[in-house]
Design a protein around this motif. Structure first.
Motif, PDB file in Angstrom:
ATOM      1  N   TRP A   1       0.613  -1.472  -0.018  1.00  9.13           N
ATOM      2  CA  TRP A   1      -0.376  -0.048   0.279  1.00  9.13           C
ATOM      3  C   TRP A   1       0.879   0.953  -0.521  1.00  9.13           C
ATOM      4  CZ3 TRP A   1      -5.207  -0.296   0.655  1.00  9.13           C
ATOM      5  CH2 TRP A   1      -6.391   1.016   0.675  1.00  9.13           C
TER       6      TRP A   1
ATOM      7  N   ILE B   1       2.922   1.367  -2.877  1.00  5.79           N
ATOM      8  CA  ILE B   1       1.978   1.892  -4.339  1.00  5.79           C
ATOM      9  C   ILE B   1       1.988   3.282  -4.491  1.00  5.79           C
ATOM     10  CG2 ILE B   1      -0.060   1.910  -5.667  1.00  5.79           C
ATOM     11  CD1 ILE B   1       0.400  -1.490  -4.606  1.00  5.79           C
ATOM     12  N   TYR B   2       1.666   3.873  -3.051  1.00  6.75           N
ATOM     13  CA  TYR B   2       1.344   4.789  -3.011  1.00  6.75           C
ATOM     14  C   TYR B   2       2.400   5.670  -3.435  1.00  6.75           C
ATOM     15  CZ  TYR B   2      -0.037  10.278  -0.283  1.00  6.75           C
ATOM     16  OH  TYR B   2       0.257  11.031   0.335  1.00  6.75           O
TER      17      TYR B   2
ATOM     18  N   THR C   1       3.289   5.581  -7.361  1.00  6.03           N
ATOM     19  CA  THR C   1       2.040   5.912  -8.061  1.00  6.03           C
ATOM     20  C   THR C   1       2.233   8.143  -8.204  1.00  6.03           C
ATOM     21  OG1 THR C   1       0.515   6.035  -7.246  1.00  6.03           O
ATOM     22  CG2 THR C   1       1.183   4.160  -8.299  1.00  6.03           C
TER      23      THR C   1
ATOM     24  N   TYR D   1       1.657   9.342  -5.192  1.00  8.62           N
ATOM     25  CA  TYR D   1       0.351  10.067  -4.572  1.00  8.62           C
ATOM     26  C   TYR D   1      -1.329   9.632  -5.531  1.00  8.62           C
ATOM     27  CZ  TYR D   1       4.688  12.054  -3.070  1.00  8.62           C
ATOM     28  OH  TYR D   1       6.158  12.212  -2.415  1.00  8.62           O
ATOM     29  N   LYS D   2      -0.775   9.135  -6.422  1.00  9.91           N
ATOM     30  CA  LYS D   2      -1.930   9.180  -7.286  1.00  9.91           C
ATOM     31  C   LYS D   2      -3.371   7.857  -6.315  1.00  9.91           C
ATOM     32  CE  LYS D   2      -1.292  11.822 -10.757  1.00  9.91           C
ATOM     33  NZ  LYS D   2      -1.222  12.393 -12.563  1.00  9.91           N
ATOM     34  N   TYR D   3      -2.711   6.965  -6.270  1.00 10.88           N
ATOM     35  CA  TYR D   3      -2.933   5.609  -5.774  1.00 10.88           C
ATOM     36  C   TYR D   3      -3.069   5.184  -4.740  1.00 10.88           C
ATOM     37  CZ  TYR D   3      -4.473   4.892 -10.902  1.00 10.88           C
ATOM     38  OH  TYR D   3      -4.804   5.916 -11.731  1.00 10.88           O
ATOM     39  N   PRO D   4      -3.699   3.984  -3.663  1.00 10.84           N
ATOM     40  CA  PRO D   4      -5.473   3.670  -3.719  1.00 10.84           C
ATOM     41  C   PRO D   4      -5.354   4.035  -4.037  1.00 10.84           C
ATOM     42  CG  PRO D   4      -2.968   2.417  -2.236  1.00 10.84           C
ATOM     43  CD  PRO D   4      -3.030   3.909  -2.794  1.00 10.84           C
ATOM     44  N   ILE D   5      -5.893   5.035  -2.996  1.00  5.05           N
ATOM     45  CA  ILE D   5      -7.150   5.569  -2.872  1.00  5.05           C
ATOM     46  C   ILE D   5      -6.815   7.700  -3.518  1.00  5.05           C
ATOM     47  CG2 ILE D   5      -8.991   6.649  -1.607  1.00  5.05           C
ATOM     48  CD1 ILE D   5      -9.427   4.017   0.186  1.00  5.05           C
ATOM     49  N   GLU D   6      -7.473   8.479  -4.450  1.00  7.59           N
ATOM     50  CA  GLU D   6      -5.916   9.196  -4.700  1.00  7.59           C
ATOM     51  C   GLU D   6      -7.179  10.689  -3.580  1.00  7.59           C
ATOM     52  OE1 GLU D   6      -5.200  12.178  -8.740  1.00  7.59           O
ATOM     53  OE2 GLU D   6      -6.601  10.738  -8.164  1.00  7.59           O
TER      54      GLU D   6
ATOM     55  N   ASN E   1      -3.287   8.077   2.884  1.00  3.85           N
ATOM     56  CA  ASN E   1      -3.332   6.139   2.284  1.00  3.85           C
ATOM     57  C   ASN E   1      -1.816   5.556   3.342  1.00  3.85           C
ATOM     58  OD1 ASN E   1      -4.571   5.588   0.199  1.00  3.85           O
ATOM     59  ND2 ASN E   1      -3.855   7.726  -0.564  1.00  3.85           N
TER      60      ASN E   1
END
Length: 83
Positions: A44, A47-48, A51, A53-58, A64
């Motif tokens: 988690w 990935i944050y 990406t 700072y766009k994923y997992p939940i932007e 996140n």
């Protein structure tokens, strides 16, 4: 000459040691769950950052990181109770 008082007494009867108070081992699902939580928390956070700072939940932004750390800490807490 006086005799020793310790030699005159008979040895006490054998008493078995008390039963073990050790807890039962963890259920079979315990280890896979804490390993999954550790890996999921790490992924988690990675990935944050990867990406940008766009994923997992932007929509939640920096929270996140909090979710990732909560997952990691849950896994670590489970490792401390693992038998």
């Amino acid at each position: 000459m006086p005799e020793s008082k310790g030699r005159d007494r008979k040895a006490a009867a054998y008493t078995p040691p008390p039963k073990s108070t050790a807890r039962e081992p963890n259920p079979t699902w315990w280890a896979p769950v804490f390993v999954t939580l550790l890996i999921l928390g790490l992924l988690w956070i990675v990935i944050y950052y990867m990406t940008e700072y766009k994923y997992p939940i932007e929509a939640i932004g920096v929270w996140n990181l909090a979710i990732g750390f909560v997952l990691l800490m849950s896994g670590f807490i489970m490792t401390m109770r693992w038998r």
